[in-house]
Design a protein around this motif. Structure first.
Motif, PDB file in Angstrom:
ATOM      1  N   ILE A 191      -2.177 -19.482 -31.289  1.00  0.00           N
ATOM      2  CA  ILE A 191      -2.792 -19.975 -32.521  1.00  0.00           C
ATOM      3  C   ILE A 191      -2.310 -19.081 -33.653  1.00  0.00           C
ATOM      4  CG2 ILE A 191      -4.957 -20.502 -33.718  1.00  0.00           C
ATOM      5  CD1 ILE A 191      -6.367 -20.396 -30.993  1.00  0.00           C
ATOM      6  N   VAL A 192      -1.601 -19.626 -34.621  1.00  0.00           N
ATOM      7  CA  VAL A 192      -1.159 -18.785 -35.731  1.00  0.00           C
ATOM      8  C   VAL A 192      -1.611 -19.395 -37.050  1.00  0.00           C
ATOM      9  CG1 VAL A 192       0.863 -17.997 -34.451  1.00  0.00           C
ATOM     10  CG2 VAL A 192       1.110 -19.872 -36.059  1.00  0.00           C
ATOM     11  N   SER A 193      -1.899 -18.518 -38.015  1.00  0.00           N
ATOM     12  CA  SER A 193      -2.189 -19.017 -39.351  1.00  0.00           C
ATOM     13  C   SER A 193      -1.251 -18.325 -40.327  1.00  0.00           C
ATOM     14  CB  SER A 193      -3.646 -18.772 -39.733  1.00  0.00           C
ATOM     15  OG  SER A 193      -3.807 -17.469 -40.198  1.00  0.00           O
ATOM     16  N   GLY A 194      -0.833 -19.067 -41.348  1.00  0.00           N
ATOM     17  CA  GLY A 194       0.082 -18.484 -42.316  1.00  0.00           C
ATOM     18  C   GLY A 194       0.332 -19.407 -43.487  1.00  0.00           C
ATOM     19  N   LEU A 195       0.799 -18.802 -44.574  1.00  0.00           N
ATOM     20  CA  LEU A 195       1.125 -19.559 -45.784  1.00  0.00           C
ATOM     21  C   LEU A 195       2.350 -20.436 -45.537  1.00  0.00           C
ATOM     22  CD1 LEU A 195       0.919 -16.625 -48.361  1.00  0.00           C
ATOM     23  CD2 LEU A 195      -0.647 -18.581 -48.248  1.00  0.00           C
ATOM     24  N   ASP A 196       2.323 -21.677 -45.992  1.00  0.00           N
ATOM     25  CA  ASP A 196       3.508 -22.521 -45.862  1.00  0.00           C
ATOM     26  C   ASP A 196       4.480 -22.320 -47.032  1.00  0.00           C
ATOM     27  OD1 ASP A 196       1.655 -23.652 -47.579  1.00  0.00           O
ATOM     28  OD2 ASP A 196       1.842 -25.683 -46.786  1.00  0.00           O
ATOM     29  N   ARG A 197       3.938 -21.852 -48.192  1.00  0.00           N
ATOM     30  CA  ARG A 197       4.787 -21.676 -49.383  1.00  0.00           C
ATOM     31  C   ARG A 197       4.605 -20.279 -49.941  1.00  0.00           C
ATOM     32  NH1 ARG A 197       5.492 -26.608 -52.302  1.00  0.00           N
ATOM     33  NH2 ARG A 197       4.527 -28.373 -51.263  1.00  0.00           N
ATOM     34  N   ASP A 198       5.640 -19.799 -50.642  1.00  0.00           N
ATOM     35  CA  ASP A 198       5.495 -18.549 -51.380  1.00  0.00           C
ATOM     36  C   ASP A 198       4.941 -18.861 -52.775  1.00  0.00           C
ATOM     37  OD1 ASP A 198       7.640 -19.477 -52.917  1.00  0.00           O
ATOM     38  OD2 ASP A 198       9.109 -18.229 -51.877  1.00  0.00           O
ATOM     39  N   PHE A 199       4.834 -17.835 -53.629  1.00  0.00           N
ATOM     40  CA  PHE A 199       4.218 -18.061 -54.944  1.00  0.00           C
ATOM     41  C   PHE A 199       5.055 -18.967 -55.835  1.00  0.00           C
ATOM     42  CE2 PHE A 199       7.019 -14.529 -55.990  1.00  0.00           C
ATOM     43  CZ  PHE A 199       7.414 -14.801 -57.287  1.00  0.00           C
ATOM     44  N   ARG A 200       6.346 -19.120 -55.482  1.00  0.00           N
ATOM     45  CA  ARG A 200       7.208 -20.022 -56.268  1.00  0.00           C
ATOM     46  C   ARG A 200       6.996 -21.486 -55.872  1.00  0.00           C
ATOM     47  NH1 ARG A 200      10.693 -15.863 -54.264  1.00  0.00           N
ATOM     48  NH2 ARG A 200      11.316 -14.463 -55.920  1.00  0.00           N
ATOM     49  N   GLY A 201       6.271 -21.683 -54.774  1.00  0.00           N
ATOM     50  CA  GLY A 201       6.059 -23.046 -54.281  1.00  0.00           C
ATOM     51  C   GLY A 201       7.103 -23.445 -53.255  1.00  0.00           C
ATOM     52  N   GLU A 202       7.934 -22.476 -52.855  1.00  0.00           N
ATOM     53  CA  GLU A 202       9.014 -22.786 -51.902  1.00  0.00           C
ATOM     54  C   GLU A 202       8.608 -22.389 -50.484  1.00  0.00           C
ATOM     55  OE1 GLU A 202      12.394 -20.843 -53.694  1.00  0.00           O
ATOM     56  OE2 GLU A 202      12.554 -22.429 -55.198  1.00  0.00           O
ATOM     57  N   PRO A 203       9.228 -23.006 -49.462  1.00  0.00           N
ATOM     58  CA  PRO A 203       8.865 -22.698 -48.078  1.00  0.00           C
ATOM     59  C   PRO A 203       8.920 -21.191 -47.805  1.00  0.00           C
ATOM     60  CG  PRO A 203      10.322 -24.583 -48.132  1.00  0.00           C
ATOM     61  CD  PRO A 203      10.268 -24.046 -49.543  1.00  0.00           C
ATOM     62  N   PHE A 204       7.944 -20.688 -47.087  1.00  0.00           N
ATOM     63  CA  PHE A 204       7.810 -19.245 -46.851  1.00  0.00           C
ATOM     64  C   PHE A 204       8.617 -18.833 -45.618  1.00  0.00           C
ATOM     65  CE2 PHE A 204       6.294 -15.086 -46.770  1.00  0.00           C
ATOM     66  CZ  PHE A 204       5.386 -14.837 -47.769  1.00  0.00           C
ATOM     67  N   SER A 205       9.665 -18.110 -45.838  1.00  0.00           N
ATOM     68  CA  SER A 205      10.576 -17.560 -44.809  1.00  0.00           C
ATOM     69  C   SER A 205      10.692 -18.465 -43.572  1.00  0.00           C
ATOM     70  CB  SER A 205      10.220 -16.119 -44.454  1.00  0.00           C
ATOM     71  OG  SER A 205       9.005 -16.022 -43.769  1.00  0.00           O
ATOM     72  N   PHE A 206      10.242 -17.989 -42.389  1.00  0.00           N
ATOM     73  CA  PHE A 206      10.475 -18.759 -41.158  1.00  0.00           C
ATOM     74  C   PHE A 206       9.376 -19.785 -40.863  1.00  0.00           C
ATOM     75  CE2 PHE A 206       8.436 -14.720 -40.015  1.00  0.00           C
ATOM     76  CZ  PHE A 206       7.272 -15.189 -39.410  1.00  0.00           C
ATOM     77  N   MET A 207       8.408 -19.949 -41.800  1.00  0.00           N
ATOM     78  CA  MET A 207       7.303 -20.885 -41.518  1.00  0.00           C
ATOM     79  C   MET A 207       7.785 -22.313 -41.219  1.00  0.00           C
ATOM     80  SD  MET A 207       4.534 -19.293 -41.176  1.00  0.00           S
ATOM     81  CE  MET A 207       3.262 -20.549 -41.242  1.00  0.00           C
TER      82      MET A 207
END
Ligand code: ADP
Ligand code: ZN
Length: 204
Positions: free
Chosen positions: A112-128
């Protein structure tokens, strides 16, 4: 209808800040503990907002966790009788986290993992994006936009009282960084290339 499911899969809880990702991760972990499952919760050391050895949500629910610097450390804690591995703020780990989640799920663990899908720019977050596509189940949560009170899918970064610039580094030494939940329309990123261009749109 009940369909028997073989053990071992990946579930991802994602969305912007304040969406309730940590709250939902903790809820799942607590239920599994009532079911007498052996659960280990991890979080990257970078996130020391509230407590050293706990995962804590913005509305103050909490559960015990192990701090790790690198994803590979997870393997040193997993034992033969571990049923579930949960990771909060997974986007702050290194990319090996993806391979480790796959490996654990292949070997019968519930991940079970939780994490941001986007960074503050609104772009996909690294390996998410990789993790989201490999997961058996994805729960995409929204927060409430602080500007217009509709569902928020973005994390607005504010530096010294103003919306952060597109080209601002993730860590700005000496600056006061704050974050709030905003919808697509209220999200502000000065200096962001036109989305159509950024996504490879063709003007012809
Ligand atoms: P996440 O892990 O997604 O950042 P948390 O689980 O830590 O979220 O916190 C979720 C809680 O944050 C909500 O239950 C609510 O109490 C609180 N909260 C604060 N601001 C907002 C907002 N703008 N929209 C929704 N919830 C918010
Ligand atoms: Zn809005």
């Amino acid at each position: 209808m009940y369909l028997k499911q073989r053990e071992g899969w990946i579930e991802v809880i994602t969305g912007p800040m304040y969406a309730g990702k940590t709250e939902e991760l903790i809820r799942r972990v607590k239920r599994l503990e009532y079911a007498e499952q052996n659960v280990i919760v991890f979080k990257p050391t970078i996130d020391d907002r509230y407590a050293a050895d706990e995962v804590v949500s913005h509305n103050n629910t909490r559960t015990r966790s192990i701090n790790i610097m690198k994803a590979a450390e997870i393997m040193t804690y997993v034992e033969k009788d571990t049923d579930v591995v949960a990771i909060d703020e997974v986007q702050f780990l290194d990319e090996e986290a993806v391979a480790i989640c796959e490996y654990l799920a292949d070997h019968g663990l519930r991940v079970i993992v939780s994490g941001l899908d986007r960074d503050f720019r609104g772009e996909p977050f690294s390996f998410m994006p990789r993790l989201l596509s490999l997961a058996e189940e994805v729960t995409k949560l929204s927060a409430i936009c602080v500007c217009c009170h509709t569902p928020a899918t973005r994390t607005q970064r504010i530096v010294n009282g103003k919306p952060a610039n597109y080209s601002d580094p993730i860590i700005l030494v000496g600056a006061k960084d704050t974050y709030e939940a905003r919808c697509r329309h209220c999200h502000e990123v000065p200096g962001r290339p036109a989305v159509y261009d950024a996504l490879g749109g063709n003007h012809d």
